[in-house]
Design a protein around this motif. Structure first.
Motif, PDB file in Angstrom:
ATOM      1  N   SER A 220       0.201  -2.819   1.500  1.00 51.10           N
ATOM      2  CA  SER A 220       1.583  -3.076   1.911  1.00 51.10           C
ATOM      3  C   SER A 220       2.524  -2.057   1.275  1.00 51.10           C
ATOM      4  CB  SER A 220       2.000  -4.487   1.492  1.00 51.10           C
ATOM      5  OG  SER A 220       2.069  -4.577   0.077  1.00 51.10           O
ATOM      6  N   LYS A 221       3.710  -1.912   1.845  1.00 50.85           N
ATOM      7  CA  LYS A 221       4.696  -0.983   1.280  1.00 50.85           C
ATOM      8  C   LYS A 221       5.094  -1.396  -0.126  1.00 50.85           C
ATOM      9  CE  LYS A 221       6.716   0.264   5.758  1.00 50.85           C
ATOM     10  NZ  LYS A 221       7.928   0.200   6.604  1.00 50.85           N
ATOM     11  N   ASP A 222       5.230  -2.708  -0.342  1.00 48.86           N
ATOM     12  CA  ASP A 222       5.606  -3.176  -1.673  1.00 48.86           C
ATOM     13  C   ASP A 222       4.535  -2.831  -2.698  1.00 48.86           C
ATOM     14  OD1 ASP A 222       8.015  -4.229  -0.829  1.00 48.86           O
ATOM     15  OD2 ASP A 222       7.217  -6.237  -0.483  1.00 48.86           O
ATOM     16  N   LEU A 223       3.271  -3.005  -2.337  1.00 47.04           N
ATOM     17  CA  LEU A 223       2.198  -2.662  -3.262  1.00 47.04           C
ATOM     18  C   LEU A 223       2.132  -1.151  -3.474  1.00 47.04           C
ATOM     19  CD1 LEU A 223      -0.177  -3.297  -5.033  1.00 47.04           C
ATOM     20  CD2 LEU A 223      -1.625  -3.491  -2.990  1.00 47.04           C
ATOM     21  N   ALA A 224       2.353  -0.377  -2.417  1.00 49.88           N
ATOM     22  CA  ALA A 224       2.354   1.081  -2.556  1.00 49.88           C
ATOM     23  C   ALA A 224       3.444   1.526  -3.523  1.00 49.88           C
ATOM     24  CB  ALA A 224       2.552   1.741  -1.194  1.00 49.88           C
ATOM     25  N   ASN A 225       4.637   0.957  -3.382  1.00 47.12           N
ATOM     26  CA  ASN A 225       5.727   1.306  -4.290  1.00 47.12           C
ATOM     27  C   ASN A 225       5.373   0.945  -5.730  1.00 47.12           C
ATOM     28  OD1 ASN A 225       7.444   2.368  -2.355  1.00 47.12           O
ATOM     29  ND2 ASN A 225       8.423   0.407  -1.918  1.00 47.12           N
TER      30      ASN A 225
ATOM     31  N   TRP B 201      11.200  -3.954 -10.883  1.00 53.89           N
ATOM     32  CA  TRP B 201      11.622  -3.634  -9.515  1.00 53.89           C
ATOM     33  C   TRP B 201      10.974  -4.577  -8.513  1.00 53.89           C
ATOM     34  CZ3 TRP B 201      14.698   0.087  -7.097  1.00 53.89           C
ATOM     35  CH2 TRP B 201      14.442   0.320  -5.747  1.00 53.89           C
ATOM     36  N   SER B 202       9.683  -4.830  -8.680  1.00 58.09           N
ATOM     37  CA  SER B 202       8.945  -5.635  -7.710  1.00 58.09           C
ATOM     38  C   SER B 202       9.392  -7.092  -7.680  1.00 58.09           C
ATOM     39  CB  SER B 202       7.441  -5.579  -8.019  1.00 58.09           C
ATOM     40  OG  SER B 202       7.179  -6.063  -9.323  1.00 58.09           O
TER      41      SER B 202
ATOM     42  N   ASN C  28      -5.533  -4.533 -15.055  1.00 58.06           N
ATOM     43  CA  ASN C  28      -4.398  -4.646 -15.975  1.00 58.06           C
ATOM     44  C   ASN C  28      -3.120  -5.080 -15.266  1.00 58.06           C
ATOM     45  OD1 ASN C  28      -6.073  -3.804 -18.036  1.00 58.06           O
ATOM     46  ND2 ASN C  28      -5.354  -1.681 -18.021  1.00 58.06           N
ATOM     47  N   TYR C  29      -3.084  -4.925 -13.938  1.00 56.08           N
ATOM     48  CA  TYR C  29      -1.883  -5.234 -13.163  1.00 56.08           C
ATOM     49  C   TYR C  29      -2.201  -6.199 -12.016  1.00 56.08           C
ATOM     50  CZ  TYR C  29      -0.520  -0.971 -15.599  1.00 56.08           C
ATOM     51  OH  TYR C  29      -0.270  -0.034 -16.566  1.00 56.08           O
ATOM     52  N   MET C  30      -3.306  -6.927 -12.140  1.00 56.83           N
ATOM     53  CA  MET C  30      -3.786  -7.706 -11.007  1.00 56.83           C
ATOM     54  C   MET C  30      -2.807  -8.796 -10.578  1.00 56.83           C
ATOM     55  SD  MET C  30      -5.948  -7.707  -8.704  1.00 56.83           S
ATOM     56  CE  MET C  30      -6.946  -6.378  -9.407  1.00 56.83           C
ATOM     57  N   GLU C  31      -2.105  -9.403 -11.513  1.00 53.54           N
ATOM     58  CA  GLU C  31      -1.142 -10.451 -11.143  1.00 53.54           C
ATOM     59  C   GLU C  31      -0.086  -9.907 -10.191  1.00 53.54           C
ATOM     60  OE1 GLU C  31       2.124 -13.503 -13.198  1.00 53.54           O
ATOM     61  OE2 GLU C  31       0.699 -12.383 -14.455  1.00 53.54           O
ATOM     62  N   ASP C  32       0.437  -8.719 -10.495  1.00 57.59           N
ATOM     63  CA  ASP C  32       1.431  -8.094  -9.621  1.00 57.59           C
ATOM     64  C   ASP C  32       0.796  -7.659  -8.308  1.00 57.59           C
ATOM     65  OD1 ASP C  32       3.835  -8.105 -11.267  1.00 57.59           O
ATOM     66  OD2 ASP C  32       2.767  -6.718 -12.564  1.00 57.59           O
ATOM     67  N   ILE C  33      -0.403  -7.099  -8.365  1.00 58.31           N
ATOM     68  CA  ILE C  33      -1.067  -6.616  -7.158  1.00 58.31           C
ATOM     69  C   ILE C  33      -1.294  -7.752  -6.172  1.00 58.31           C
ATOM     70  CG2 ILE C  33      -3.261  -5.710  -6.269  1.00 58.31           C
ATOM     71  CD1 ILE C  33      -3.376  -3.924  -8.769  1.00 58.31           C
TER      72      ILE C  33
ATOM     73  N   THR D  32       0.333 -10.468  -5.877  1.00 60.96           N
ATOM     74  CA  THR D  32       1.616 -10.939  -5.354  1.00 60.96           C
ATOM     75  C   THR D  32       2.148 -10.012  -4.268  1.00 60.96           C
ATOM     76  OG1 THR D  32       2.186 -11.963  -7.469  1.00 60.96           O
ATOM     77  CG2 THR D  32       3.999 -11.524  -5.956  1.00 60.96           C
ATOM     78  N   LEU D  33       1.923  -8.702  -4.428  1.00 63.42           N
ATOM     79  CA  LEU D  33       2.538  -7.708  -3.550  1.00 63.42           C
ATOM     80  C   LEU D  33       1.684  -7.342  -2.341  1.00 63.42           C
ATOM     81  CD1 LEU D  33       3.955  -5.346  -6.319  1.00 63.42           C
ATOM     82  CD2 LEU D  33       5.256  -6.926  -4.895  1.00 63.42           C
ATOM     83  N   GLN D  34       0.383  -7.565  -2.401  1.00 67.44           N
ATOM     84  CA  GLN D  34      -0.449  -7.216  -1.249  1.00 67.44           C
ATOM     85  C   GLN D  34      -0.289  -8.246  -0.141  1.00 67.44           C
ATOM     86  OE1 GLN D  34      -4.566  -7.139  -2.547  1.00 67.44           O
ATOM     87  NE2 GLN D  34      -4.777  -9.350  -2.438  1.00 67.44           N
ATOM     88  N   ASP D  35      -0.592  -7.830   1.097  1.00 67.05           N
ATOM     89  CA  ASP D  35      -0.522  -8.744   2.232  1.00 67.05           C
ATOM     90  C   ASP D  35      -1.674  -9.746   2.174  1.00 67.05           C
ATOM     91  OD1 ASP D  35       1.756  -7.587   3.292  1.00 67.05           O
ATOM     92  OD2 ASP D  35       0.627  -6.154   4.518  1.00 67.05           O
ATOM     93  N   ASP D  36      -1.527 -10.834   2.911  1.00 67.84           N
ATOM     94  CA  ASP D  36      -2.570 -11.856   2.913  1.00 67.84           C
ATOM     95  C   ASP D  36      -3.807 -11.416   3.693  1.00 67.84           C
ATOM     96  OD1 ASP D  36      -0.966 -13.573   1.442  1.00 67.84           O
ATOM     97  OD2 ASP D  36      -0.069 -14.484   3.227  1.00 67.84           O
ATOM     98  N   LYS D  37      -3.603 -10.571   4.712  1.00 68.40           N
ATOM     99  CA  LYS D  37      -4.702 -10.186   5.592  1.00 68.40           C
ATOM    100  C   LYS D  37      -5.101  -8.729   5.371  1.00 68.40           C
ATOM    101  CE  LYS D  37      -6.066 -10.844  10.444  1.00 68.40           C
ATOM    102  NZ  LYS D  37      -5.595 -11.212  11.804  1.00 68.40           N
TER     103      LYS D  37
END
Length: 321
Positions: A139-144, A233-234, A108-113, A115-120
């Protein structure tokens, strides 16, 4: 003493969830039968006491785990014998499971996930499916972002982790170090960002000085009011994250509709409702095309952004039909 830096992970427990959940641990082998090892196993050695691990089972975030100690070398625990593809030598982390009352479906939130997760070493591939493996870095952004979702649907668990107050997700010193590179921010702005990074309670308090009830239905009990960012926020910069004009106080029903862009507002503040919502759903969720809110000029700028996303979603749904 060195500065504590919290790390975040996501674990896919589909094969071993019941056994590990019951035993209060995570376990991964050091090698398979062919003597091979993989980063999603060796990353167990990165886990330290206090780290956070998001649990995935059957495509959903069902628990948030807190490491109770650093990783340790440990033979395969009793109960995992059926996983005979692995060697007995492995790594174990004792964890505390905090279950969500309402599991969160990742897709349900995959587009945001994505974008926010790291590439590696990220948990999901570009098509939105979980990568094959056990433990992945977050990543910290994904955790937030994930904690924001938890706050909306599981407020009791959010309070349990004390995200709004003093959970050591990030120490104040760590955040200050990150902000020192931002020379354009004033001291007061940095202090506010620090509070917001530990939790977003400051944003809600700021909104409560302006309005005391849900913009749409009038619910006044602060326990059930959510400070909803118009531009998430993201996707906001530091100034936008703190701008009280980038927010609406909404009850849980209307916040969920607004956050998932089932509703938005036109230039006059009149509600716009996604066509896919049927009459029964709108009745139960207390939403009507006749509803209207007041927007000041700065709120209208943020709402224009939200409305564009809403209309884009409408168009995409229409093209798929």
């Amino acid at each position: 003493m060195g500065k504590f830096i919290m790390n975040y992970f996501l674990v896919f427990q589909n094969k071993s969830y019941e056994e590990e959940r019951k035993g209060g641990y995570l376990w991964a082998p050091q090698k398979n039968k062919n003597g091979q090892t993989f980063h999603h196993w060796t990353d167990m050695t990165l886990i330290k006491k206090g780290d956070i691990i998001f649990n995935s089972f059957d495509g959903k975030l069902v628990s948030v785990l807190t490491a109770q100690a650093n990783f340790q070398e440990h033979e395969r625990p009793t109960g995992l014998e059926q996983l005979d593809l692995w060697e007995k030598d492995g790594w174990l982390v004792n964890v505390k499971y905090s279950d969500l009352e309402e599991p969160i479906t990742y897709k349900n939130y995959m587009e945001d996930i994505l974008t926010l997760q790291d590439d590696k070493y990220a948990p999901f591939n570009k098509s939105g499916r979980g990568n094959t493996g056990y433990l992945f870095r977050v990543s910290k952004d994904l955790a937030n972002f994930l904690f924001e979702r938890i706050e909306r649907t599981n407020p009791v668990l959010r309070r349990k982790f004390q995200i709004e107050d003093n959970l050591q997700l990030e120490t104040v010193k760590q955040i200050e170090d990150e902000l020192n590179s931002v020379t354009t921010l004033k001291k007061t702005e940095k202090e506010t960002i620090i509070k917001s990074r530990i939790g977003q309670s400051a944003f809600k308090k700021a909104l409560l000085t302006i309005e005391k009830k849900c913009r749409l239905c009038g619910v006044k009990d602060e326990r059930f009011l959510i400070a909803s960012h118009i531009k998430p926020w993201s996707e906001s910069d530091n100034q936008e994250r703190l701008d009280v004009n980038n927010g609406l106080l909404l009850c849980p029903n209307h916040d969920a509709l607004f956050d998932k862009r089932y509703i938005s507002f036109d230039e006059t503040g009149k509600v716009m409702v996604k066509k896919s919502l049927d009459a029964t759903t709108k009745t139960f969720l207390n939403i009507s095309e006749n509803m209207r809110i007041n927007l000041d000029e700065r709120q209208k700028i943020y709402m224009k952004w939200h409305r564009a996303k809403f209309l884009q979603n409408q168009l995409e749904v229409s093209l798929q039909m």
